[in-house]
Write a protein that holds these residues in place. Structure first.
Motif, PDB file in Angstrom:
ATOM      1  N   CYS A   1      -8.125  -4.756 -13.251  1.00 17.73           N
ATOM      2  CA  CYS A   1      -7.210  -4.258 -12.210  1.00 17.73           C
ATOM      3  C   CYS A   1      -5.854  -4.919 -12.414  1.00 17.73           C
ATOM      4  O   CYS A   1      -5.767  -6.105 -12.703  1.00 17.73           O
ATOM      5  N   LYS A   2      -4.780  -4.150 -12.216  1.00 17.47           N
ATOM      6  CA  LYS A   2      -3.437  -4.650 -12.514  1.00 17.47           C
ATOM      7  C   LYS A   2      -2.824  -5.408 -11.331  1.00 17.47           C
ATOM      8  O   LYS A   2      -1.741  -5.958 -11.452  1.00 17.47           O
ATOM      9  N   HIS A   3      -3.482  -5.416 -10.190  1.00 17.82           N
ATOM     10  CA  HIS A   3      -2.947  -6.107  -9.006  1.00 17.82           C
ATOM     11  C   HIS A   3      -1.456  -5.770  -8.852  1.00 17.82           C
ATOM     12  O   HIS A   3      -0.591  -6.656  -8.800  1.00 17.82           O
ATOM     13  N   CYS A   4      -1.213  -4.443  -8.769  1.00 17.46           N
ATOM     14  CA  CYS A   4       0.151  -3.901  -8.793  1.00 17.46           C
ATOM     15  C   CYS A   4       1.044  -4.509  -7.703  1.00 17.46           C
ATOM     16  O   CYS A   4       0.580  -4.801  -6.594  1.00 17.46           O
TER      17      CYS A   4
ATOM     18  N   VAL B   1      -4.491  -8.043  -4.942  1.00 15.02           N
ATOM     19  CA  VAL B   1      -4.978  -6.945  -4.095  1.00 15.02           C
ATOM     20  C   VAL B   1      -6.497  -7.064  -4.007  1.00 15.02           C
ATOM     21  O   VAL B   1      -7.172  -7.156  -5.024  1.00 15.02           O
TER      22      VAL B   1
ATOM     23  N   LYS C   1     -13.538  -3.429  -7.155  1.00 12.84           N
ATOM     24  CA  LYS C   1     -12.678  -3.716  -8.301  1.00 12.84           C
ATOM     25  C   LYS C   1     -12.509  -5.226  -8.406  1.00 12.84           C
ATOM     26  O   LYS C   1     -13.003  -5.975  -7.539  1.00 12.84           O
TER      27      LYS C   1
ATOM     28  N   TYR D   1      -3.997   3.779 -12.540  1.00  8.70           N
ATOM     29  CA  TYR D   1      -4.684   3.308 -13.748  1.00  8.70           C
ATOM     30  C   TYR D   1      -6.162   3.702 -13.788  1.00  8.70           C
ATOM     31  O   TYR D   1      -6.855   3.366 -14.750  1.00  8.70           O
TER      32      TYR D   1
ATOM     33  N   CYS E   1      -5.087   5.301  -7.411  1.00  7.80           N
ATOM     34  CA  CYS E   1      -4.781   4.269  -8.418  1.00  7.80           C
ATOM     35  C   CYS E   1      -4.245   4.921  -9.683  1.00  7.80           C
ATOM     36  O   CYS E   1      -4.934   5.743 -10.295  1.00  7.80           O
TER      37      CYS E   1
ATOM     38  N   VAL F   1      -8.597   2.468 -11.955  1.00  3.91           N
ATOM     39  CA  VAL F   1      -9.365   1.222 -11.934  1.00  3.91           C
ATOM     40  C   VAL F   1     -10.449   1.218 -10.862  1.00  3.91           C
ATOM     41  O   VAL F   1     -11.630   1.014 -11.147  1.00  3.91           O
ATOM     42  N   ILE F   2     -10.053   1.437  -9.622  1.00  2.00           N
ATOM     43  CA  ILE F   2     -10.982   1.217  -8.508  1.00  2.00           C
ATOM     44  C   ILE F   2     -12.021   2.346  -8.483  1.00  2.00           C
ATOM     45  O   ILE F   2     -11.729   3.491  -8.829  1.00  2.00           O
TER      46      ILE F   2
ATOM     47  N   ALA G   1       0.845  -1.316  -4.693  1.00  2.00           N
ATOM     48  CA  ALA G   1      -0.519  -0.861  -4.942  1.00  2.00           C
ATOM     49  C   ALA G   1      -0.816   0.357  -4.085  1.00  2.00           C
ATOM     50  O   ALA G   1      -0.979   0.259  -2.868  1.00  2.00           O
ATOM     51  N   ALA G   2      -0.901   1.526  -4.742  1.00  3.65           N
ATOM     52  CA  ALA G   2      -1.163   2.768  -3.991  1.00  3.65           C
ATOM     53  C   ALA G   2      -2.539   2.738  -3.339  1.00  3.65           C
ATOM     54  O   ALA G   2      -2.736   3.314  -2.263  1.00  3.65           O
ATOM     55  N   CYS G   3      -3.497   2.052  -3.970  1.00 10.40           N
ATOM     56  CA  CYS G   3      -4.846   1.972  -3.377  1.00 10.40           C
ATOM     57  C   CYS G   3      -4.757   1.372  -1.979  1.00 10.40           C
ATOM     58  O   CYS G   3      -5.394   1.837  -1.042  1.00 10.40           O
TER      59      CYS G   3
HETATM   60  S1  SF4 Z   1      -6.899  -0.660  -7.991  1.00 10.01           S
HETATM   61 FE1  SF4 Z   1      -5.284   0.414  -9.134  1.00 10.01          FE
HETATM   62  S2  SF4 Z   1      -3.577   0.699  -7.635  1.00 10.01           S
HETATM   63 FE2  SF4 Z   1      -4.993  -0.864  -6.800  1.00 10.01          FE
HETATM   64  S3  SF4 Z   1      -4.062  -2.813  -7.457  1.00 10.01           S
HETATM   65 FE3  SF4 Z   1      -5.653  -2.259  -9.011  1.00 10.01          FE
HETATM   66  S4  SF4 Z   1      -4.529  -1.129 -10.591  1.00 10.01           S
HETATM   67 FE4  SF4 Z   1      -3.164  -1.221  -8.786  1.00 10.01          FE
END
Ligand code: SF4
Ligand code: SF4
Length: 312
Positions: A130-133, A155, A193, A174, A172, A176-177, A136-138
């Motif tokens: 997970c990119k821990h943006c 996140v 995630k 990417y 997300c 990921v979740i 974070a749209a999630c």
């Molecule tokens: S689940 Fe996706 S959107 Fe949420 S923080 Fe991780 S990479 Fe970003």
């Protein structure tokens, strides 16, 4: 305090309401150029987080799913795989510096074709997470508040609050979740995630994957320091004749405001299954709501005018 949905953001935790003096934002710098594909990170993550087996046999943990396509049987990130080591096999042009000419006759090198157009085979290995943006749209779309920004800038999903609606999954950028199969009362149904080992951070430890990695491909620490380290490593690789080395997810001006987990790659992001130009999927929400409001007002005005006109 206004909540920003895109653009550079110095302090995501402060933006989420944590008071001054909260811990610095931490992250991962994954340098794929030194990854040896040992999967210690995947195993350590599974162990520490007590994650169940993946795949169609996950109800029968003794049955191992084999992809039959690659050394990579995990396949990708998922609700029970918070770290995934990708293996990419490539044919690349032979480098002059890669071999030493001893002046001896020799058979063709493995990978060289019959016309003498010598190529090498290389393996790209990269431990994804997970990119821990920064944006974070999630988290933005979660209706229950189960997804939160932590005091460390990461996140986190709170499983006891997640209702399993799944809104975060398409949000997300990417992929990921993911949602875990199974009944809610048996630990399934919710979204899962990487937590960046929030429980370990609280105890002053670093995440399990970074602790287990024998080559320091996964580096953990305050994000500012990691960005400096990554820039120095990139310069070093370029000086050593690896011009294809590039950073991914490090730039606060990118479409997600920069990632808390970023990478040094040796090829295009798509080769590793990463989107080339990710954008936070909630970026356009405010303008969409504005357009919807204008449209609704226009419809209401037209109906009112027609009604009043009809009476006249
Ligand atoms: S689940 Fe996706 S959107 Fe949420 S923080 Fe991780 S990479 Fe970003
Ligand atoms: S533990 Fe380190 S070297 Fe091993 S697969 Fe993971 S990132 Fe690569």
């Amino acid at each position: 305090m206004s909540h920003s949905l895109y653009g550079p953001l110095e302090d995501p935790s402060g933006n989420a309401g944590y008071p001054d003096g909260h811990p610095p934002r931490v992250g991962f710098f994954t340098d794929t150029s030194v990854c040896i594909g040992c999967k210690a990170c995947e195993v350590a993550c599974k162990e520490w987080n007590a994650l169940p087996a993946d795949g169609s046999h996950h109800d029968e943990p003794d049955l191992l799913d084999l992809s039959g396509m690659s050394y990579d049987n995990t396949g990708g990130l998922g609700a029970s795989t918070y770290r995934h080591v990708a293996f990419i096999e490539q044919k690349v042009p032979k480098r002059e510096s890669a071999t030493v000419d001893l002046g001896m006759p020799s058979p063709a090198l493995p990978g060289a074709d019959s016309e003498g157009d010598a190529t090498e085979v290389r393996w790209l290995m990269a431990s994804d997470v997970c990119k821990h943006c920064t944006h974070a749209a999630c988290l933005d779309v979660c209706p229950t508040g189960a997804l939160i920004r932590t005091e460390h800038g990461t996140v986190l999903v709170q499983d006891d609050i997640c209702n399993g609606c799944g809104y975060c999954i398409p949000a997300c950028p990417y992929g990921v979740i993911d949602q875990r199969k199974g009944d809610r009362d048996k630990g399934g149904g919710g979204a899962f995630k990487c937590t960046m080992c929030q429980d370990r951070l609280g105890a002053g430890l670093q995440p399990a994957c970074a602790t287990a990695c024998p080559t320091e491909s996964i580096q953990f620490g305050p994000l500012d320091g990691l960005r400096e380290r990554a820039a120095a490593r990139l310069e070093e690789l370029h000086e050593r004749g690896v011009p294809e080395a590039r950073l991914y997810g490090h730039d606060p001006d990118d479409g997600v405001g920069g990632d808390g987990a970023f990478f040094l790659l040796l090829d295009e992001p798509e080769v590793y299954g990463l989107p080339p130009d990710p954008v936070v999927t909630t970026r356009d929400l405010p303008s969409m709501w504005r357009h919807a409001a204008v449209a609704a007002l226009t419809v209401a005005g037209t109906v009112a005018a027609a009604f009043l006109g009809g009476r006249g």
